[in-house]
Design an enzyme around this catalytic site. Structure first.
Site, PDB file in Angstrom:
ATOM      1  N   LYS A 142       6.749   5.727 -10.053  1.00  0.00           N
ATOM      2  CA  LYS A 142       5.540   5.986  -9.258  1.00  0.00           C
ATOM      3  C   LYS A 142       4.933   7.347  -9.568  1.00  0.00           C
ATOM      4  CE  LYS A 142       5.888   2.342  -5.977  1.00  0.00           C
ATOM      5  NZ  LYS A 142       6.352   1.824  -4.709  1.00  0.00           N
ATOM      6  N   ARG A 158      14.353  -1.104  -5.920  1.00  0.00           N
ATOM      7  CA  ARG A 158      13.415  -1.950  -6.676  1.00  0.00           C
ATOM      8  C   ARG A 158      12.927  -1.142  -7.868  1.00  0.00           C
ATOM      9  NH1 ARG A 158       8.052  -2.473  -7.168  1.00  0.00           N
ATOM     10  NH2 ARG A 158       7.138  -4.543  -7.326  1.00  0.00           N
TER      11      ARG A 158
HETATM   12  N1  PMM Z   1       5.827  -1.087  -4.776  1.00  0.00           N
HETATM   13  C1  PMM Z   1       4.946  -1.809  -5.495  1.00  0.00           C
HETATM   14  C2  PMM Z   1       4.878  -3.198  -5.353  1.00  0.00           C
HETATM   15  N2  PMM Z   1       5.695  -3.846  -4.509  1.00  0.00           N
HETATM   16  N3  PMM Z   1       7.431  -3.806  -2.911  1.00  0.00           N
HETATM   17  C3  PMM Z   1       8.297  -3.108  -2.168  1.00  0.00           C
HETATM   18  N4  PMM Z   1       9.108  -3.759  -1.302  1.00  0.00           N
HETATM   19  N5  PMM Z   1       8.405  -1.751  -2.259  1.00  0.00           N
HETATM   20  C4  PMM Z   1       7.620  -1.025  -3.087  1.00  0.00           C
HETATM   21  O1  PMM Z   1       7.747   0.206  -3.105  1.00  0.00           O
HETATM   22  C5  PMM Z   1       6.663  -1.734  -3.901  1.00  0.00           C
HETATM   23  C6  PMM Z   1       6.606  -3.142  -3.782  1.00  0.00           C
HETATM   24  C7  PMM Z   1       3.988  -1.094  -6.422  1.00  0.00           C
HETATM   25  O2  PMM Z   1       4.337  -0.752  -7.651  1.00  0.00           O
HETATM   26  P1  PMM Z   1       4.981  -1.587  -8.907  1.00  0.00           P
HETATM   27  O3  PMM Z   1       5.057  -3.040  -8.557  1.00  0.00           O
HETATM   28  O4  PMM Z   1       4.149  -1.426 -10.102  1.00  0.00           O
HETATM   29  O5  PMM Z   1       6.324  -1.008  -9.041  1.00  0.00           O
END
Ligand code: PMM
Length: 269
Positions: free
Chosen positions: A206, A245
């Protein structure tokens, strides 16, 4: 638990554009599974700051064929969506969990739908859609406010019929949060754990990590160069979260092995 990120989108900020064909997405999912991912988190809509929403049909077209194929290979899939209709369709073709970055605040039908589906539900802290989230990043006390706002959403979810034991919470790193808010939350996992639900954290690649690793001219590090720092964070969070994640599953699995060995709880302890 290690969750591998699979964004089937042409515009996600970190891996966008690489996995938006079914074959390539499935191949990436297999790699993450082989590296030790417990869950593959499939998303069809970008949530990067500033992103615009896509139509429902487009989201379904992106995610359903990937989920069907992964299910056939015995891979545990979570659907990353803010839409109740996408959650329901994804579970129908094999997704085992629903990951809703809006915690039920985007789609009023989400909580009742998840209650009906009877699957585990990731309820993330969220204040508004990507086009507005920067202006919503205002807190007096980010840790207290994020915990209170999550607690309130848990109550709404439970009132709608979701079993409390099926709720996983997530502080929503980078969502309506400046870098110092993210760091404050990451240092305060005790407070988040005080809500007595399993905690998932998504800090991988991020922007605040890019800012931390900025060069001498203040230029943020590209998302591709953020995996080592992400895995360092994974190792540091290992004992205090339920799940991480991440994009680079191998690096986080390695960091977790180091953390376990150092805490004396692993086979090398
Ligand atoms: N961040 C993203 C998308 N989905 N879901 C959860 N549970 N937590 C998060 O921090 C999160 C998410 C945004 O970024 P990315 O998919 O590109 O990593």
């Amino acid at each position: 638990m290690v969750w591998g990120v699979l964004n089937v989108t042409p515009d996600s900020f970190s891996d966008g554009g690489r996995f938006h064909t079914v074959d390539r997405a499935v191949e990436q999912a297999r790699l993450m599974r082989d590296s030790g991912a417990d869950v593959i988190d499939v998303g069809g809509e970008s949530t990067r700051p500033g992103a615009e929403r896509i139509p429902l049909e487009q989201e379904l077209t992106r995610v359903l064929p990937v989920i069907e194929t992964l299910k056939a290979e015995g891979i545990t899939v979570s659907i990353d969506t803010m839409r109740a209709d996408v959650a329901a369709a994804a579970v129908e073709v094999g997704a085992m969990l629903v990951n809703d970055v809006s915690g039920g605040r985007s789609d009023p039908a989400m909580h009742a739908t998840v209650a009906e589906l009877g699957v585990p539900y990731v309820l993330m802290h969220w204040r508004g859609h990507s086009d507005r989230m920067n202006e919503l990043a205002v807190y007096d006390d980010p840790v207290r406010q994020v915990c209170e706002e999550i607690e309130q959403q848990i109550e709404f979810a439970v009132q709608a019929g979701i079993d409390r034991e099926r709720i996983i919470i997530d502080p929503g790193i980078g969502f309506a949060k400046e870098a110092d808010h993210n760091w404050a939350l990451l240092r305060a996992m005790d407070a988040v754990n005080g809500l007595k639900q399993p905690v998932l954290v998504g800090a991988s690649r991020k922007r605040f990590i890019g800012a931390l690793l900025a060069d001498a001219d203040g230029e943020a590090r590209d998302s591709d160069g953020r995996d080592v720092a992400t895995s360092a964070l994974s190792g540091l969070l290992a004992g205090s979260v339920w799940g991480l994640r991440v994009h680079d599953v191998q690096a986080t699995v390695d960091a977790l092995k180091v953390a376990r060995a150092m805490s004396g709880s692993g086979e090398h302890g």
